[in-house]
Design a protein around this motif. Structure first.
Motif, PDB file in Angstrom:
ATOM      1  N   ALA A  79      -9.128   5.288  -3.040  1.00 24.71           N
ATOM      2  CA  ALA A  79      -9.276   5.405  -1.580  1.00 24.71           C
ATOM      3  C   ALA A  79      -9.446   4.021  -0.951  1.00 24.71           C
ATOM      4  O   ALA A  79      -8.841   3.707   0.085  1.00 24.71           O
ATOM      5  CB  ALA A  79     -10.461   6.302  -1.251  1.00 24.71           C
ATOM      6  N   ALA A  80     -10.260   3.165  -1.614  1.00 21.71           N
ATOM      7  CA  ALA A  80     -10.515   1.834  -1.042  1.00 21.71           C
ATOM      8  C   ALA A  80      -9.256   0.964  -1.082  1.00 21.71           C
ATOM      9  O   ALA A  80      -8.956   0.227  -0.135  1.00 21.71           O
ATOM     10  CB  ALA A  80     -11.664   1.160  -1.785  1.00 21.71           C
ATOM     11  N   ALA A  81      -8.502   1.069  -2.197  1.00 21.65           N
ATOM     12  CA  ALA A  81      -7.284   0.246  -2.306  1.00 21.65           C
ATOM     13  C   ALA A  81      -6.232   0.696  -1.293  1.00 21.65           C
ATOM     14  O   ALA A  81      -5.568  -0.140  -0.654  1.00 21.65           O
ATOM     15  CB  ALA A  81      -6.731   0.334  -3.725  1.00 21.65           C
ATOM     16  N   VAL A  82      -6.084   2.000  -1.115  1.00 21.49           N
ATOM     17  CA  VAL A  82      -5.118   2.512  -0.125  1.00 21.49           C
ATOM     18  C   VAL A  82      -5.569   2.093   1.276  1.00 21.49           C
ATOM     19  O   VAL A  82      -4.776   1.623   2.097  1.00 21.49           O
ATOM     20  CB  VAL A  82      -4.999   4.049  -0.215  1.00 21.49           C
ATOM     21  CG1 VAL A  82      -4.239   4.604   0.977  1.00 21.49           C
ATOM     22  CG2 VAL A  82      -4.322   4.454  -1.518  1.00 21.49           C
ATOM     23  N   ARG A  83      -6.864   2.263   1.531  1.00 20.72           N
ATOM     24  CA  ARG A  83      -7.372   1.922   2.869  1.00 20.72           C
ATOM     25  C   ARG A  83      -7.051   0.470   3.210  1.00 20.72           C
ATOM     26  O   ARG A  83      -6.544   0.170   4.283  1.00 20.72           O
ATOM     27  CB  ARG A  83      -8.890   2.148   2.943  1.00 20.72           C
ATOM     28  CG  ARG A  83      -9.448   2.088   4.353  1.00 20.72           C
ATOM     29  CD  ARG A  83     -10.804   1.448   4.431  1.00 20.72           C
ATOM     30  NE  ARG A  83     -10.770   0.036   4.088  1.00 20.72           N
ATOM     31  CZ  ARG A  83     -10.396  -0.929   4.918  1.00 20.72           C
ATOM     32  NH1 ARG A  83     -10.046  -0.667   6.164  1.00 20.72           N
ATOM     33  NH2 ARG A  83     -10.352  -2.194   4.504  1.00 20.72           N
ATOM     34  N   GLN A  84      -7.323  -0.419   2.254  1.00 19.40           N
ATOM     35  CA  GLN A  84      -7.098  -1.834   2.552  1.00 19.40           C
ATOM     36  C   GLN A  84      -5.604  -2.136   2.762  1.00 19.40           C
ATOM     37  O   GLN A  84      -5.235  -2.843   3.695  1.00 19.40           O
ATOM     38  CB  GLN A  84      -7.651  -2.708   1.433  1.00 19.40           C
ATOM     39  CG  GLN A  84      -7.540  -4.172   1.807  1.00 19.40           C
ATOM     40  CD  GLN A  84      -8.055  -5.111   0.743  1.00 19.40           C
ATOM     41  OE1 GLN A  84      -8.179  -4.725  -0.424  1.00 19.40           O
ATOM     42  NE2 GLN A  84      -8.350  -6.327   1.134  1.00 19.40           N
ATOM     43  N   ALA A  85      -4.763  -1.570   1.898  1.00 17.43           N
ATOM     44  CA  ALA A  85      -3.323  -1.854   2.016  1.00 17.43           C
ATOM     45  C   ALA A  85      -2.785  -1.353   3.363  1.00 17.43           C
ATOM     46  O   ALA A  85      -2.005  -2.049   4.028  1.00 17.43           O
ATOM     47  CB  ALA A  85      -2.573  -1.193   0.860  1.00 17.43           C
ATOM     48  N   VAL A  86      -3.201  -0.175   3.770  1.00 16.81           N
ATOM     49  CA  VAL A  86      -2.698   0.365   5.043  1.00 16.81           C
ATOM     50  C   VAL A  86      -3.315  -0.402   6.219  1.00 16.81           C
ATOM     51  O   VAL A  86      -2.626  -0.703   7.203  1.00 16.81           O
ATOM     52  CB  VAL A  86      -2.985   1.884   5.154  1.00 16.81           C
ATOM     53  CG1 VAL A  86      -2.561   2.418   6.512  1.00 16.81           C
ATOM     54  CG2 VAL A  86      -2.269   2.643   4.043  1.00 16.81           C
ATOM     55  N   ALA A  87      -4.596  -0.774   6.087  1.00 13.00           N
ATOM     56  CA  ALA A  87      -5.238  -1.535   7.172  1.00 13.00           C
ATOM     57  C   ALA A  87      -4.495  -2.852   7.399  1.00 13.00           C
ATOM     58  O   ALA A  87      -4.358  -3.310   8.539  1.00 13.00           O
ATOM     59  CB  ALA A  87      -6.703  -1.791   6.849  1.00 13.00           C
ATOM     60  N   SER A 123      -2.920  -4.023  10.806  1.00 13.59           N
ATOM     61  CA  SER A 123      -3.333  -5.293  11.404  1.00 13.59           C
ATOM     62  C   SER A 123      -2.120  -6.171  11.717  1.00 13.59           C
ATOM     63  O   SER A 123      -2.087  -6.871  12.727  1.00 13.59           O
ATOM     64  CB  SER A 123      -4.344  -5.958  10.480  1.00 13.59           C
ATOM     65  OG  SER A 123      -4.030  -7.272  10.241  1.00 13.59           O
ATOM     66  N   ARG A 124      -1.077  -6.098  10.862  1.00  8.68           N
ATOM     67  CA  ARG A 124       0.158  -6.846  11.153  1.00  8.68           C
ATOM     68  C   ARG A 124       0.789  -6.330  12.440  1.00  8.68           C
ATOM     69  O   ARG A 124       1.282  -7.084  13.258  1.00  8.68           O
ATOM     70  CB  ARG A 124       1.146  -6.703  10.006  1.00  8.68           C
ATOM     71  CG  ARG A 124       1.237  -7.971   9.205  1.00  8.68           C
ATOM     72  CD  ARG A 124       2.192  -7.793   8.062  1.00  8.68           C
ATOM     73  NE  ARG A 124       1.463  -7.685   6.813  1.00  8.68           N
ATOM     74  CZ  ARG A 124       1.952  -7.167   5.700  1.00  8.68           C
ATOM     75  NH1 ARG A 124       3.170  -6.689   5.669  1.00  8.68           N
ATOM     76  NH2 ARG A 124       1.229  -7.128   4.612  1.00  8.68           N
TER      77      ARG A 124
END
Ligand code: BTN
Length: 358
Positions: A157-165, A169-170
């Motif tokens: 969940a944390a890895a997906v959250r960061q990648a999508v965030a 952000s881009r």
């Protein structure tokens, strides 16, 4: 190469220009009907193909294929050294479990373009049109106590959250702010503004004091548009494309997520899960909110989500009592309407009648 592959290759080569059905048929030595059928198959596989009378066909988008040759080069230095790609399968979790039982090494990745019987928690289904999402399962053999296994959900969940965030952000010009909308909803979802983007399903084989293997299954909505979701889930589900306003290439996103899982897994095994818990708390869509708790036996109650316990349980202060309760397994709805608690059903999940035992 079959007609479908040849048509795709020819349209890809054509770039922005239209290629007539007649020209395709002549070049490939097949009938115009065979060309038309190949176009339908490509559309079913997630290609967007424009058709214009008297001009022919033009390829507007073809999904990238997350197979071993595309994905593996980006995984150097991670434990993920084996990628099994299936264009179609029942459920990547089921395939990964079979492989784990048969001795597949830690770091085996099973990924599918389409699942006929994708599964979520509590026998719900997970549905995604071919080529639109990421559906994958990882075989891990962690030396942890079975009590710690609920924490493995947070790795994904944390890895997906960061990648999508980062993609969001881009879109926003590179400003990464703490209040960004991509959040982790306990126990196993990644949500954006309350809509489900990703679900995680962890299954394991363990003895009382030892984990033999676990499978972490991740379903991420990538290039779906709202109409791609079943009607009853359209209000509750979202995708990377919907939140960023543009389609995403799945392969680099997949590589980034796997690298993120690998990094968190390595740190958790070496230093414990405190850092992962802190990240999950920081980006929680649940903690600090009034919640509705629906337990497996159908019991419903309300309270305020206070924190995560070290073993990953959600600490909830019930509305009618002062002492926090540790919740280990439940469906949680955030800020429910107390007269008609909806939103308890996990988004992108429908009943699955396939009856695959877990
Ligand atoms: C949930 O939201 O309840 C969890 C959904 C998990 C879906 C993924 S898709 C890849 C893997 N294979 C499955 O059958 N399920 C998981």
């Amino acid at each position: 190469m079959d007609t479908v592959g040849s048509v795709l290759r020819r349209l890809t080569r054509g770039g922005d220009t239209f290629v007539s059905g007649q020209a395709l048929a002549e070049e490939l030595g097949v009938s115009r009907n065979a060309v038309w059928k190949a176009i339908q198959v490509l559309r079913e596989r997630g290609c967007e193909i424009e058709a214009a009378p008297r001009r022919g066909y033009r390829l507007k988008w073809a999904p990238d294929v997350p197979d071993e040759s595309a994905v593996l080069p980006g995984l150097f230095g991670t434990p993920f050294s084996r990628v099994v790609y299936l264009s179609e399968t029942s459920s990547t979790n089921d395939v990964a479990k079979q492989q784990a039982r048969a001795g597949a090494p830690e770091g085996t990745v099973v990924v599918a373009d389409y699942q006929t019987c994708g599964r979520g928690r509590r026998s719900r289904g997970w549905v995604s049109p071919p080529g639109a999402g990421l559906a994958f399962s990882l075989v891990l053999r962690p030396s942890i106590h079975p009590r710690q296994t609920p924490l493995l959900v947070f790795l994904a969940a944390a890895a997906v959250r960061q990648a999508v965030a980062e993609l969001v952000s881009r879109r926003d010009g590179g400003d990464t702010v703490d209040s960004e909308p991509v959040a982790i909803k306990w126990p196993n979802d990644v949500v954006v503004d309350g809509r489900k983007l990703c679900g995680v399903l962890v299954e394991l084989n363990a003895e009382l004091d030892r984990v033999h293997w676990c499978v972490i299954g991740v379903g991420l909505n990538v290039n779906q548009i709202q109409a791609d979701f079943p009607p009853d889930l359209q209000e509750q589900a979202t995708s990377v494309r919907i939140v960023t306003g543009r389609r995403a290439r799945r392969v680099p996103l997949f590589q980034q997520i796997l690298a993120g899982i690998a990094q968190r897994y390595d740190r958790a095994l070496k230093h414990g899960f405190a850092e992962l818990l802190a990240e999950t708390r920081r980006f929680s869509a649940t903690i600090g909110h009034d919640v509705g708790i629906l337990e497996a036996d159908g019991k419903k109650w309300y309270g305020r989500a206070l924190d995560l316990a070290p073993d990953g349980a959600l600490l909830v202060r019930p509305a009618d009592r002062g002492h926090p309760v540790a919740v280990y397994a439940a469906d949680v709805s955030v800020r429910p309407d107390r007269t008609a608690p909806t939103g308890i059903v996990s988004a992108t999940s429908t009943r699955c009648d396939c009856g695959v035992p877990t």
